[in-house]
Design an enzyme around this catalytic site. Structure first.
Site, PDB file in Angstrom:
ATOM      1  N   HIS A  28       1.036  -1.267   0.115  1.00 22.67           N
ATOM      2  CA  HIS A  28      -0.418  -0.375  -0.121  1.00 22.67           C
ATOM      3  C   HIS A  28       0.873   0.948   0.295  1.00 22.67           C
ATOM      4  O   HIS A  28       1.817   1.138   0.417  1.00 22.67           O
ATOM      5  CB  HIS A  28      -1.344  -0.141   1.321  1.00 22.67           C
ATOM      6  CG  HIS A  28      -0.575  -0.354   2.862  1.00 22.67           C
ATOM      7  ND1 HIS A  28       0.346   0.797   3.428  1.00 22.67           N
ATOM      8  CD2 HIS A  28      -0.914  -1.252   3.750  1.00 22.67           C
ATOM      9  CE1 HIS A  28       0.722   0.494   4.418  1.00 22.67           C
ATOM     10  NE2 HIS A  28       0.304  -0.704   4.637  1.00 22.67           N
ATOM     11  N   HIS A  31       3.717   1.374   2.389  1.00 24.49           N
ATOM     12  CA  HIS A  31       4.988   0.730   2.057  1.00 24.49           C
ATOM     13  C   HIS A  31       5.713   1.482   1.036  1.00 24.49           C
ATOM     14  O   HIS A  31       7.672   1.529   0.082  1.00 24.49           O
ATOM     15  CB  HIS A  31       5.100  -0.610   1.501  1.00 24.49           C
ATOM     16  CG  HIS A  31       3.955  -1.793   2.633  1.00 24.49           C
ATOM     17  ND1 HIS A  31       2.634  -2.029   1.805  1.00 24.49           N
ATOM     18  CD2 HIS A  31       4.503  -1.646   3.892  1.00 24.49           C
ATOM     19  CE1 HIS A  31       2.283  -2.764   2.975  1.00 24.49           C
ATOM     20  NE2 HIS A  31       2.752  -2.679   4.536  1.00 24.49           N
ATOM     21  N   CYS A 137       1.720  -9.508  19.907  1.00 25.00           N
ATOM     22  CA  CYS A 137       0.614  -8.679  18.709  1.00 25.00           C
ATOM     23  C   CYS A 137       1.465  -9.841  18.139  1.00 25.00           C
ATOM     24  O   CYS A 137       2.581  -9.814  17.399  1.00 25.00           O
ATOM     25  CB  CYS A 137       0.984  -7.783  18.831  1.00 25.00           C
ATOM     26  SG  CYS A 137       0.385  -6.817  17.195  1.00 25.00           S
ATOM     27  N   CYS A 140       2.077  -7.726  14.755  1.00 22.53           N
ATOM     28  CA  CYS A 140       3.486  -6.789  14.801  1.00 22.53           C
ATOM     29  C   CYS A 140       4.799  -8.149  15.447  1.00 22.53           C
ATOM     30  O   CYS A 140       5.725  -7.427  14.534  1.00 22.53           O
ATOM     31  CB  CYS A 140       4.061  -6.166  16.721  1.00 22.53           C
ATOM     32  SG  CYS A 140       3.168  -4.530  16.747  1.00 22.53           S
ATOM     33  N   CYS A 162      -2.590  -3.983  21.406  1.00 20.62           N
ATOM     34  CA  CYS A 162      -1.904  -3.612  20.890  1.00 20.62           C
ATOM     35  C   CYS A 162      -1.561  -2.211  20.677  1.00 20.62           C
ATOM     36  O   CYS A 162      -2.763  -1.947  19.707  1.00 20.62           O
ATOM     37  CB  CYS A 162      -1.655  -4.359  19.671  1.00 20.62           C
ATOM     38  SG  CYS A 162       0.134  -3.158  19.261  1.00 20.62           S
ATOM     39  N   HIS A 165      -1.280  -1.796  16.564  1.00 21.69           N
ATOM     40  CA  HIS A 165      -2.631  -2.026  15.561  1.00 21.69           C
ATOM     41  C   HIS A 165      -4.037  -2.154  16.551  1.00 21.69           C
ATOM     42  O   HIS A 165      -4.578  -1.813  15.777  1.00 21.69           O
ATOM     43  CB  HIS A 165      -2.199  -3.623  15.586  1.00 21.69           C
ATOM     44  CG  HIS A 165      -0.938  -3.539  14.605  1.00 21.69           C
ATOM     45  ND1 HIS A 165      -0.052  -4.268  15.138  1.00 21.69           N
ATOM     46  CD2 HIS A 165      -1.032  -3.687  13.368  1.00 21.69           C
ATOM     47  CE1 HIS A 165       0.751  -4.054  13.945  1.00 21.69           C
ATOM     48  NE2 HIS A 165       0.476  -4.404  13.022  1.00 21.69           N
ATOM     49  N   LYS A 313      -2.267   5.534  11.787  1.00 18.25           N
ATOM     50  CA  LYS A 313      -1.115   5.240  10.883  1.00 18.25           C
ATOM     51  C   LYS A 313      -1.367   4.067   9.640  1.00 18.25           C
ATOM     52  O   LYS A 313      -3.019   3.191   9.836  1.00 18.25           O
ATOM     53  CB  LYS A 313       0.002   3.996  10.995  1.00 18.25           C
ATOM     54  CG  LYS A 313       0.672   2.868  10.640  1.00 18.25           C
ATOM     55  CD  LYS A 313       1.414   2.425  11.359  1.00 18.25           C
ATOM     56  CE  LYS A 313       2.377   1.450  10.334  1.00 18.25           C
ATOM     57  NZ  LYS A 313       2.030   0.613   9.830  1.00 18.25           N
ATOM     58  N   LYS A 316      -3.871  -1.656   5.905  1.00 19.00           N
ATOM     59  CA  LYS A 316      -4.284  -2.241   5.194  1.00 19.00           C
ATOM     60  C   LYS A 316      -5.898  -2.328   4.902  1.00 19.00           C
ATOM     61  O   LYS A 316      -6.507  -1.880   4.561  1.00 19.00           O
ATOM     62  CB  LYS A 316      -3.946  -4.337   5.176  1.00 19.00           C
ATOM     63  CG  LYS A 316      -4.695  -4.683   3.102  1.00 19.00           C
ATOM     64  CD  LYS A 316      -4.897  -3.952   2.785  1.00 19.00           C
ATOM     65  CE  LYS A 316      -5.501  -4.809   1.694  1.00 19.00           C
ATOM     66  NZ  LYS A 316      -5.798  -4.004   0.781  1.00 19.00           N
TER      67      LYS A 316
END
Ligand code: MSP
Length: 536
Positions: A28, A31, A137, A140, A162, A165, A313, A316
Site C-alpha cells: 500500500h 510501503h 501481538c 507486530c 496492541c 494495531h 497509521k 491495510k
C-alpha cells in the site's frame, strides 16, 4: 543499475536498504513511501558517481503469514510466491524502483546463512534455553510489555490491545531459546553517544536511548508452537523468531557467509530506512546481534514517519481504498514519486489528500516546471528554428541565475544526499525553478523578439540560452526523483548528443554554468505534466 566502472572495483558501495515487507497482503501507499525514498537516495548517490547497492525484499515467515495463507486455503509458500510475483515486484517495477537485488526470506541463500549465524551465536554462548510467558501481538510479531497495552472497548471490552494495531494481544507461554540482549545495553548506549548520527531523526534517537536506559530484557529468538520458519540448527522442534530471521536479510543478501568479497564491498549498510514502528528492532536488536557476532554496525538507521489516514497509521485495514495504482493512473508515476517526498518532512507523520496532491501538481509541476519547459522550447523553435542560440550578452541578471543554480545544487546535495531531507532538497530545486520563471517574466523575451536590432537579438539569444541551460540543470537534479519527465526534458533540450546520457550526469557538475552547448536541437514535445482530468 549500479555503476560498475573499473575505478570503483574494490571500493565499498553506498548501501541502502528498505525494510523487507510482510507479504500477508498487497503493498500500500505506506510501503511505497519508504521504497520510493530509498530509490531517490540511491539514484542521487549514483549520480554523485558513487558505487551504490539498493536492497529491498519480502519477509515471508512467521505466524502472521502462516495464518493469512491458512485463511486463504493455500500453503504459506504458495501464498508468498503469488503475492511477490503478482503484487510486490510489479508495483516496484511500475514505480521505477531501481533496486539491485530483491531478497525473499524463504530463499535458500538466506535460510542457510540464517542458520549459520544463529549457530555461531549459540557457539559463542550468546544463546540459552528458557521459558517465557507474555502478551504477544501477531501483526507486530512481537511480545509486548503489560505497561504499553491499551484497554479494549466495545467488542473488545475486557481485552488488552496492541498500541500500534489496536487489536487484542494473545497470551503466549513457551519454552524457547533466548539471546542475551540484556548484556548489550551499555554497549549500545556507548555507541549511540559516540555516533550521534546513528539514529535519525533526533526524536527517534531520544526515544531509543530512553528505552535502552530503562534496561533491556533478553530476547526470545525461537518459537515451537508453529513451524513456518527457519529451523534452529541444533533443535529442529523450534523455528527462529521471524524478526531475527528478517533482520539478517541485510547481511545474507550481500554475501554474508557465501561471498566474502561482495560482503566486504557492501556491508554494513550506510542507511537502513525504516518506519518508526520498527525502529527498536533496527536500532537495538540488530546492532546487538551484530556486536554479538563481531560484525560491523550500520552507519545510520533513518526512521520515516507514518502516512496517516483519519489520524491513524495507514494500514491495510484503514486504507479507505486508495492504492498506489489509483494515484499513478491519475497523476502519473513521476508525480507520485515526487509528491510524498515533497509534501511531508521525512521523519515526520503526514497525511495524504487528493486536494493537496492536485493543488501541488498544478502549481509546481504543471505550471512552474512543465510550462517553463514548454515555453522555452516553443520560443527557441519560433525565434531560432529550434537551434539553441549562444549567450553572447551574459550580464548581471544571467549571473544571478547562474549563482542561484550553484546554490540550489549545493543545498539539494546536502539535503537529499546527506541529511535525507527530501522535502528540503526538492524545495531548493523548485525555488530555483521559480527564480527562472521570475527571470523570464522580467526579461520578457517575447517583447525583446519584436526588436530586430543586433543588440536585441543578442539579448533574446542570451535570455533563451539562460533559461534552457537552467532546464538542463533541472533535468539532472530531478532525475533521481522523477526519471521519466527528466528523460523527456533531456530529449527536448537535445542534450544527449553533446553531454551524454542523463543518468551519467554528475550532481557535482550540475551547477557548472554553460554545460549545454549552443547549437543543440530543441524540440517542443508533449507537456511534461499534462493538465489533470477533472474527475476527482
Ligand atoms: N517485515 C517487517 C520488517 C522487517 S525488516 C527486517 C515489517 N513489515 S511491514 O510490511 O509491516 O512493513 C513495515 C514498513 O513499511 C514500515 O516500517 C514502513 O517502512 C512501511 N510502512 C508501512 N505502513 C506505513 C505507513 N502508514 N506510513 C509509512 N510507512 C509505512 O514491519
Amino acid at each position: 543499475m549500479a555503476a560498475t566502472g573499473s575505478e570503483q572495483e574494490g571500493t565499498k558501495a553506498y548501501y541502502v536498504s528498505t525494510p523487507i515487507y510482510y507479504v500477508n497482503d498487497a503493498p500500500h501507499l505506506g510501503h511505497a513511501y519508504t521504497t520510493v525514498a530509498g530509490d531517490v537516495l540511491t539514484r542521487w548517490h549514483r549520480q554523485r558517481g558513487e558505487k551504490v547497492w539498493y536492497l529491498t525484499g519480502t519477509d515471508e515467515h512467521g505466524q502472521k503469514i502462516m495464518r493469512t495463507a491458512e485463511a486463504n486455503g493455500v500453503s504459506p509458500q504458495e501464498w508468498c510466491d503469488k503475492l511477490v510475483e503478482e503484487s510486490w515486484k510489479p508495483l516496484w517495477q511500475h514505480l521505477q524502483i531501481a533496486n539491485d537485488d530483491f531478497i525473499r526470506t524463504t530463499e535458500k541463500r538466506h535460510t542457510d546463512r540464517v542458520r549459520e549465524f544463529v549457530q555461531d551465536l549459540y557457539d559463542r554462548g550468546e544463546i540459552y534455553q528458557g521459558g517465557y510467558e507474555g502478551p504477544y501481538c501477531v501483526p507486530c510479531e512481537e511480545y509486548k510489555t503489560y505497561g504499553e497495552l491499551l484497554d479494549g472497548e466495545g467488542e473488545w471490552e475486557g481485552l488488552k490491545l496492541c498500541p500500534i494495531h489496536k487489536k487484542p494481544v494473545e497470551m503466549l507461554k513457551e519454552e524457547n531459546y533466548f539471546f542475551k540482549l540484556s548484556a548489550y545495553g551499555e554497549k549500545l548506549l556507548a555507541h549511540y553517544e559516540a555516533h550521534p548520527e546513528f539514529i535519525q531523526p533526533e526524536s527517534a534517537r531520544n526515544e531509543v536511548m530512553q528505552f535502552v536506559r530503562q534496561g533491556l530484557e533478553d530476547l526470545s529468538i525461537s518459537r515451537s508452537t508453529f513451524d513456518w520458519g527457519v529451523k534452529i540448527p541444533w533443535d529442529d522442534k523450534h523455528v527462529i523468531y521471524v524478526w531475527v530471521d528478517a533482520l539478517l536479510n541485510y547481511a545474507t543478501a550481500v554475501g554474508y557467509g557465501s561471498d566474502q568479497q561482495k560482503f566486504e564491498e557492501t556491508f554494513p549498510a550506510d542507511v537502513h530506512l525504516v518506519g518508526k514502528d520498527i525502529l527498536r528492532f533496527h536500532a537495538v536488536i540488530w546492532p546487538a546481534m551484530l556486536m554479538a557476532n563481531g560484525l560491523p554496525l550500520p552507519k545510520r538507521i533513518a526512521a520515516n514517519g507514518w502516512l496517516m489516514v483519519g489520524g491513524e497509521k495507514m494500514s491495510k485495514s484503514n486504507l479507505t481504498g486508495i492504492s498506489p495504482h489509483e494515484l499513478t493512473d491519475h497523476f502519473g508515476v513521476d508525480a507520485y514519486r515526487w509528491y510524498f517526498l515533497r509534501a511531508i518532512a521525512f521523519g515526520q507523520d503526514g497525511s495524504f489528500s487528493w486536494e493537496d496532491f492536485s493543488a501541488r501538481y498544478t502549481s509546481e509541476l504543471a505550471n512552474d516546471y512543465g510550462n517553463l519547459a514548454s515555453r522555452v522550447a516553443a520560443m527557441v523553435g519560433k525565434y531560432f528554428d529550434g537551434a539553441l542560440p549562444e549567450a553572447t550578452a551574459h550580464g548581471e541578471a544571467e549571473q544571478a541565475i547562474a549563482d542561484g543554480l550553484a546554490a540550489a545544487v549545493r543545498s539539494a546535495d546536502e539535503k537529499i544526499g546527506e541529511q535525507l531531507d527530501f522535502a528540503g532538497g526538492i524545495a531548493a530545486i523548485f525555488d530555483f525553478i521559480k527564480q527562472v520563471n521570475g527571470y523570464l517574466t522580467e526579461q520578457a523575451p517575447w517583447k525583446v523578439a519584436k526588436d530586430d536590432s543586433a543588440e536585441a537579438q543578442a539579448r533574446l539569444a542570451t535570455i533563451l540560452y539562460t533559461a534552457a541551460e537552467s532546464l538542463r540543470a533541472c533535468a539532472v537534479l530531478l532525475n533521481a526523483v522523477m526519471p521519466e519527465s527528466s528523460a523527456k526534458l533531456w530529449e527536448m533540450l537535445g542534450a544527449e548528443p553533446a553531454l551524454g546520457a542523463l543518468a551519467d550526469q554528475r550532481i557535482a557538475d550540475a551547477g557548472e554554468w554553460g554545460r549545454l552547448p549552443a547549437g543543440t536541437t530543441v524540440t517542443k514535445g508533449a507537456a511534461l505534466f499534462p493538465r489533470l482530468e477533472e474527475n476527482k
